[in-house]
Design a protein around this motif. Structure first.
Motif, PDB file in Angstrom:
ATOM      1  N   ARG A  74      -4.890   1.779  -0.500  1.00 58.15           N
ATOM      2  CA  ARG A  74      -4.721   1.600  -1.949  1.00 58.15           C
ATOM      3  C   ARG A  74      -5.941   0.872  -2.505  1.00 58.15           C
ATOM      4  O   ARG A  74      -6.569   0.079  -1.796  1.00 58.15           O
ATOM      5  N   HIS A  75      -6.275   1.121  -3.767  1.00 62.11           N
ATOM      6  CA  HIS A  75      -7.377   0.406  -4.401  1.00 62.11           C
ATOM      7  C   HIS A  75      -7.269  -1.074  -4.015  1.00 62.11           C
ATOM      8  O   HIS A  75      -6.230  -1.712  -4.250  1.00 62.11           O
ATOM      9  N   PRO A  76      -8.304  -1.645  -3.389  1.00 60.17           N
ATOM     10  CA  PRO A  76      -8.174  -2.988  -2.812  1.00 60.17           C
ATOM     11  C   PRO A  76      -7.811  -4.089  -3.800  1.00 60.17           C
ATOM     12  O   PRO A  76      -7.071  -5.013  -3.450  1.00 60.17           O
ATOM     13  N   TYR A 112     -10.277  -3.137   4.210  1.00 61.84           N
ATOM     14  CA  TYR A 112      -9.692  -2.181   5.151  1.00 61.84           C
ATOM     15  C   TYR A 112     -10.589  -1.858   6.339  1.00 61.84           C
ATOM     16  O   TYR A 112     -10.107  -1.601   7.434  1.00 61.84           O
ATOM     17  N   SER A 124       0.825  -1.217   0.000  1.00 54.92           N
ATOM     18  CA  SER A 124       0.000   0.000   0.000  1.00 54.92           C
ATOM     19  C   SER A 124       0.853   1.259   0.000  1.00 54.92           C
ATOM     20  O   SER A 124       0.323   2.370  -0.052  1.00 54.92           O
ATOM     21  N   TYR A 151      -4.553 -12.616   0.324  1.00 54.07           N
ATOM     22  CA  TYR A 151      -4.531 -11.370  -0.430  1.00 54.07           C
ATOM     23  C   TYR A 151      -5.825 -10.548  -0.330  1.00 54.07           C
ATOM     24  O   TYR A 151      -5.768  -9.357  -0.009  1.00 54.07           O
ATOM     25  N   ARG A 158      -4.107  -3.564  -4.824  1.00 56.40           N
ATOM     26  CA  ARG A 158      -3.211  -3.944  -3.732  1.00 56.40           C
ATOM     27  C   ARG A 158      -3.070  -5.460  -3.638  1.00 56.40           C
ATOM     28  O   ARG A 158      -1.959  -5.994  -3.507  1.00 56.40           O
ATOM     29  N   ALA A 159      -4.191  -6.167  -3.710  1.00 54.73           N
ATOM     30  CA  ALA A 159      -4.160  -7.628  -3.599  1.00 54.73           C
ATOM     31  C   ALA A 159      -3.353  -8.252  -4.733  1.00 54.73           C
ATOM     32  O   ALA A 159      -2.539  -9.156  -4.515  1.00 54.73           O
ATOM     33  N   LYS A 187      -6.843  -8.994   3.279  1.00 55.59           N
ATOM     34  CA  LYS A 187      -6.091  -7.836   3.758  1.00 55.59           C
ATOM     35  C   LYS A 187      -6.480  -6.542   3.047  1.00 55.59           C
ATOM     36  O   LYS A 187      -6.040  -5.467   3.441  1.00 55.59           O
ATOM     37  N   SER A 188      -7.296  -6.662   1.990  1.00 56.92           N
ATOM     38  CA  SER A 188      -7.791  -5.462   1.312  1.00 56.92           C
ATOM     39  C   SER A 188      -9.153  -5.012   1.833  1.00 56.92           C
ATOM     40  O   SER A 188      -9.685  -4.023   1.356  1.00 56.92           O
ATOM     41  N   HIS A 219       0.290  -7.506  -4.280  1.00 55.35           N
ATOM     42  CA  HIS A 219       0.790  -8.319  -3.163  1.00 55.35           C
ATOM     43  C   HIS A 219       1.121  -9.732  -3.650  1.00 55.35           C
ATOM     44  O   HIS A 219       2.160 -10.306  -3.298  1.00 55.35           O
TER      45      HIS A 219
END
Length: 283
Positions: free
Chosen positions: A102-104, A144, A20, A138, A107-108, A141-142, A111
């Motif tokens: 960050r845009h989920p 949020y 992120s 992944y 980000r995933a 964790k997005s 990652h």
């Protein structure tokens, strides 16, 4: 050099999931003369085995600071571990939290490719979105709002600032100015590092080979003299081209947009910012 006490060591913490932008933001802020950030990620407050001795070792990481500097830290472990929220609240009740969002989906996906690059992810790009690891490692964790709600049970909303990774990339100097104001340091400082990306994710030249090397590194073969050096050489060669990783398949992206919609609405309410408007304008 400062004398550092166990209580109220930190003035601020950068909170965010992996990929992120926490490392980049820490790198930028570390240039400011009024800010002190230890270079290693300490992960200390996420530990459940803290003792007086370990607290002393933790404080040593801040001993080189000069008088008047603000102490900060960043760790993706603090984002996912409630123990970190509890420990930070108990030891630093006035702590300021800088959240990176960050845009989920981006980000995933980043990652996943970062773990491929690092050799710890062995599921292929074609199979990962159907694998249990996709959700467990992944996607989860997005979400949020889940982790933010945990922190809101320990900290006041007024002690939090929310920074969007996309805005940090687009207008780093403006974002850094507002962060400086938030943590109470000179906001007129001219950052020279802003815009440089740390821990950038790239695609290996040969993905199957790279993942095979990762599996080999987890075996007893690495105990054979010369093997680690050979693996390191191949790994370096395979990453040297620094290719961009591919975009997530559109069909999967559409499904994920629908999946994240209720979570993004919840996040928008928690932080009083329309996150969909920001992320839709930056895709």
């Amino acid at each position: 050099m400062q004398n550092v006490n166990k209580e109220n060591i930190l003035d601020f913490v950068i909170v965010g999931a992996a990929k992120s932008g926490t490392s980049s933001l820490s790198y930028y802020l570390g240039e400011h003369p009024d800010v002190f950030l230890p270079k290693p990620q300490l992960h200390f407050h996420s530990r459940i085995d803290k003792t007086d001795n370990s607290w002393g070792q933790y404080a040593e990481h801040f001993r080189a600071a000069t008088p008047g500097q603000k102490f900060g830290e960043h760790s993706p472990f603090y984002y996912t571990h409630e123990e970190a929220a509890s420990s930070l609240s108990a030891s630093c009740p006035g702590l300021k939290l800088i959240w990176l969002l960050r845009h989920p989906i981006d980000r995933a996906w980043s990652h996943y490719w970062y773990n491929v690059m690092g050799g710890s992810e062995h599921v292929s790009p074609q199979d990962i979105i159907h694998h249990e690891r996709w959700q467990k490692i992944y996607i989860r964790k997005s979400v949020y709002s889940t982790f933010l709600e945990t922190y809101l049970s320990y900290f006041n909303r007024q002690n939090m600032m929310f920074v969007f990774t996309e805005k940090l990339r687009e207008s780093p100097d403006d974002v850094l100015m507002h962060i400086c104001r938030f943590i109470g340091v000179d906001d007129s400082f001219s950052f020279k590092r802003s815009g440089e990306m740390k821990r950038r994710t790239v695609r290996p030249g040969n993905v199957p080979l790279h993942q095979r090397l990762g599996r080999i590194r987890a075996t007893k073969l690495v105990s054979i003299p010369g093997v680690p050096r050979i693996l390191q050489g191949i790994n370096h060669w395979n990453l040297s081209c620094e290719l961009p990783y591919p975009e997530i398949p559109q069909a999967e992206k559409k499904k994920l947009e629908e999946y994240f919609q209720p979570f993004n609405l919840r996040l928008s309410k928690l932080i009083d910012i329309d996150v969909n408007e920001i992320w839709h304008n930056n895709v």
